[in-house]
Design an enzyme around this catalytic site. Structure first.
Site, mmCIF file in Angstrom:
data_model
loop_
_atom_site.group_PDB
_atom_site.id
_atom_site.type_symbol
_atom_site.label_atom_id
_atom_site.label_comp_id
_atom_site.label_asym_id
_atom_site.label_seq_id
_atom_site.Cartn_x
_atom_site.Cartn_y
_atom_site.Cartn_z
ATOM 1 N N ARG A 70 0.812 -1.221 0.000
ATOM 2 C CA ARG A 70 0.000 0.000 0.000
ATOM 3 C C ARG A 70 0.848 1.275 0.000
ATOM 4 O O ARG A 70 0.418 2.328 -0.475
ATOM 5 C CB ARG A 70 -0.929 -0.001 1.211
ATOM 6 C CG ARG A 70 -2.016 1.035 1.082
ATOM 7 C CD ARG A 70 -2.842 1.285 2.348
ATOM 8 N NE ARG A 70 -3.093 0.143 3.167
ATOM 9 C CZ ARG A 70 -2.604 -0.002 4.423
ATOM 10 N NH1 ARG A 70 -1.834 0.919 4.960
ATOM 11 N NH2 ARG A 70 -2.896 -1.060 5.126
ATOM 12 N N TYR A 123 -14.414 20.843 -11.083
ATOM 13 C CA TYR A 123 -14.915 19.509 -11.478
ATOM 14 C C TYR A 123 -16.006 19.053 -10.491
ATOM 15 O O TYR A 123 -15.805 19.113 -9.278
ATOM 16 C CB TYR A 123 -13.706 18.568 -11.442
ATOM 17 C CG TYR A 123 -13.925 17.134 -11.756
ATOM 18 C CD1 TYR A 123 -14.381 16.732 -13.002
ATOM 19 C CD2 TYR A 123 -13.621 16.150 -10.806
ATOM 20 C CE1 TYR A 123 -14.540 15.385 -13.291
ATOM 21 C CE2 TYR A 123 -13.774 14.804 -11.094
ATOM 22 C CZ TYR A 123 -14.242 14.433 -12.338
ATOM 23 O OH TYR A 123 -14.389 13.104 -12.621
ATOM 24 N N ASP A 195 -5.814 21.893 -9.663
ATOM 25 C CA ASP A 195 -6.127 20.749 -10.521
ATOM 26 C C ASP A 195 -5.667 21.142 -11.925
ATOM 27 O O ASP A 195 -6.277 21.981 -12.584
ATOM 28 C CB ASP A 195 -7.637 20.461 -10.470
ATOM 29 C CG ASP A 195 -8.022 19.226 -11.289
ATOM 30 O OD1 ASP A 195 -7.312 18.888 -12.256
ATOM 31 O OD2 ASP A 195 -9.065 18.618 -10.966
ATOM 32 N N LYS A 220 -6.535 10.811 -17.607
ATOM 33 C CA LYS A 220 -6.795 11.546 -18.844
ATOM 34 C C LYS A 220 -5.591 11.442 -19.773
ATOM 35 O O LYS A 220 -5.307 10.381 -20.282
ATOM 36 C CB LYS A 220 -7.144 13.001 -18.498
ATOM 37 C CG LYS A 220 -8.271 13.129 -17.455
ATOM 38 C CD LYS A 220 -9.642 12.938 -18.045
ATOM 39 C CE LYS A 220 -10.756 12.756 -17.027
ATOM 40 N NZ LYS A 220 -10.942 13.780 -16.042
#
Ligand SMILES: *Cc1c(COP(=O)(O)O)cnc(C)c1O
Length: 401
Positions: A70, A123, A195, A220
């Site tokens: 992790r 967003y 962002d 993206k």
């Protein structure tokens, strides 16, 4: 092998290398891996230590050792090293999605009683996180006009600990004065977060514009092929420990295959973006001249309200932009969208395929009013032939008649 230190990888002439050379060389260590160029995909949970001493050493510094799956693997470390270098920051943390990069960052800097300044054009899932989970935890989110610039100083309170930007804004593409907002935040001791998914590490350089924390939805353009969910938080060293501590504490980690795809995608980011940019501008300029179109929302076009700031701060534009149609019935817009042969309908963007989506910004604004009168479409210019895309658009516009 004893002690599993995450080592800095090789790479030649890092200091003077230009952008495209960095893209081709960052995060690589072929001679640590049989000469094989790309790093292996490590699937890992348990990591074994040969001795108690080695284990104790790793426990003492879990963020810089291969310690437990992790916390990261050599695969995520390679992606993070390359992502940091290309974005222009010192460290990076890979997350399970772009949204996870946002939520982990907000959780790292905000606690009960704090005030967050959030761009109104953010967003939508970021907004939902603020209005739901952060609110429940006692954090107050105040949405601000994305065009506020240095005027953000008037909204800063003693308990304002973070200022969040997204430029250009989601769906409506308002360009923010990032340097002015970041400077005002710094002046008052608040962290500035951007962002930067539209800007990409190539077309907007967050750290050169005073931003503290940059976020990329690597899903993206970085992954670039619509086949991975991945986010990355990029920061300078002083913010690393806090962000990594919270990301790990929230249980967030990026999958090894997705980290590999992110790293692989980075190698071709510049050449893909050049084409997305070119085709996007071709479509946008063509649409501007069409009688069915009220306006095109694309900061790289000279008429755009954000053009001057874009020209000052950005070095390019990606393939995502907006088109406001002249008022027309919903049925006709549906016919236009349903009939497209190349423009697909679906969420996300940044892959090789072109997309078209009807969007309704008025439902995700509270500090500003969306003034558009006609239907708004969000288009993504993919890597198909631009002439074929224009023909598909032309046939679509005819269905509006
Ligand atoms: C898509 C997107 C995200 C979220 O990324 P996911 O990987 O889908 O979670 C965040 N910010 C912006 C601007 C986006 O477009």
């Amino acid at each position: 092998m004893s002690g599993h230190k995450m080592k800095k990888r090789g790479g030649k002439k890092k200091g003077t290398a230009r952008r495209d050379t960095r893209i081709a060389t960052s995060g690589l260590d072929p001679h640590g891996n049989f000469g094989i160029i790309n790093p292996p995909v490590y699937h890992a949970s348990t990591v074994l230590f040969p001795t108690v001493k080695d284990l104790k050493k790793a426990v003492g510094d879990p963020f810089n050792n291969i310690y437990y799956g992790r916390f990261g693997t050599p695969t995520s470390a390679a992606f993070e090293e390359a992502a940091a270098e290309i974005e222009g920051g010192e460290r990076a943390i890979a997350t399970s999605s772009g949204l996870a990069a946002i939520t982990c960052t907000l959780m790292a800097f905000l606690k009960s009683g704090d005030h967050l300044l959030m761009a109104d054009t953010v967003y939508e899932p970021t907004r939902k996180f603020c209005d739901g989970i952060l609110k429940g935890f006692g954090v107050e989110t105040e949405y601000y006009d994305p065009l506020i610039g240095g005027g953000i100083a008037d909204l800063m309170r003693d308990n304002t600990h973070a200022v969040f930007m997204e430029s250009p804004g989601s769906l409506t593409f308002e360009v923010q004065d990032v340097p002015a907002i970041a400077a005002a935040a710094r002046e008052r001791g608040a962290v500035s977060i951007l962002d930067n998914t539209w800007g990409t590490p190539l077309f907007f350089r967050p750290f050169e514009h005073g931003v503290d924390i940059a976020i990329e939805a690597a899903t993206k353009y970085i992954a670039g092929h619509s086949d991975a969910m991945l986010g990355v938080i990029i920061m300078n060293e002083p913010h690393f420990k806090r962000l990594k501590t919270v990301t790990v504490a929230l249980g967030n980690s990026a999958g090894p295959d997705d980290c590999y795809l992110g790293l692989r995608g980075l190698r071709t980011l510049a050449v893909r973006l050049a084409r997305h940019q070119k085709t996007g501008l071709t479509l946008a300029r063509w649409l501007q001249k069409r009688a069915e179109v009220a306006r095109v929302l694309h900061p790289a076009l000279p008429h755009d309200p954000g053009h001057e700031l874009w020209k000052r701060d950005f070095t390019g534009s990606c393939g995502l932009f907006g088109v406001e149609l002249k008022p027309v019935t919903g049925e006709k817009v549906t016919a236009m969208l349903d009939g497209f042969e190349l423009f697909g309908m679906g969420f996300s963007w940044g892959g090789f395929e072109s997309l078209a989506l009807a969007v309704e910004p008025k439902y995700s604004r509270s500090a500003t009013i969306w003034e558009g009168k006609g239907p708004l479409l969000r288009l993504h210019a993919g890597l198909e032939d631009a002439g074929d895309l224009l023909a598909d658009l032309e046939a679509g516009l005819k269905r509006l008649a």
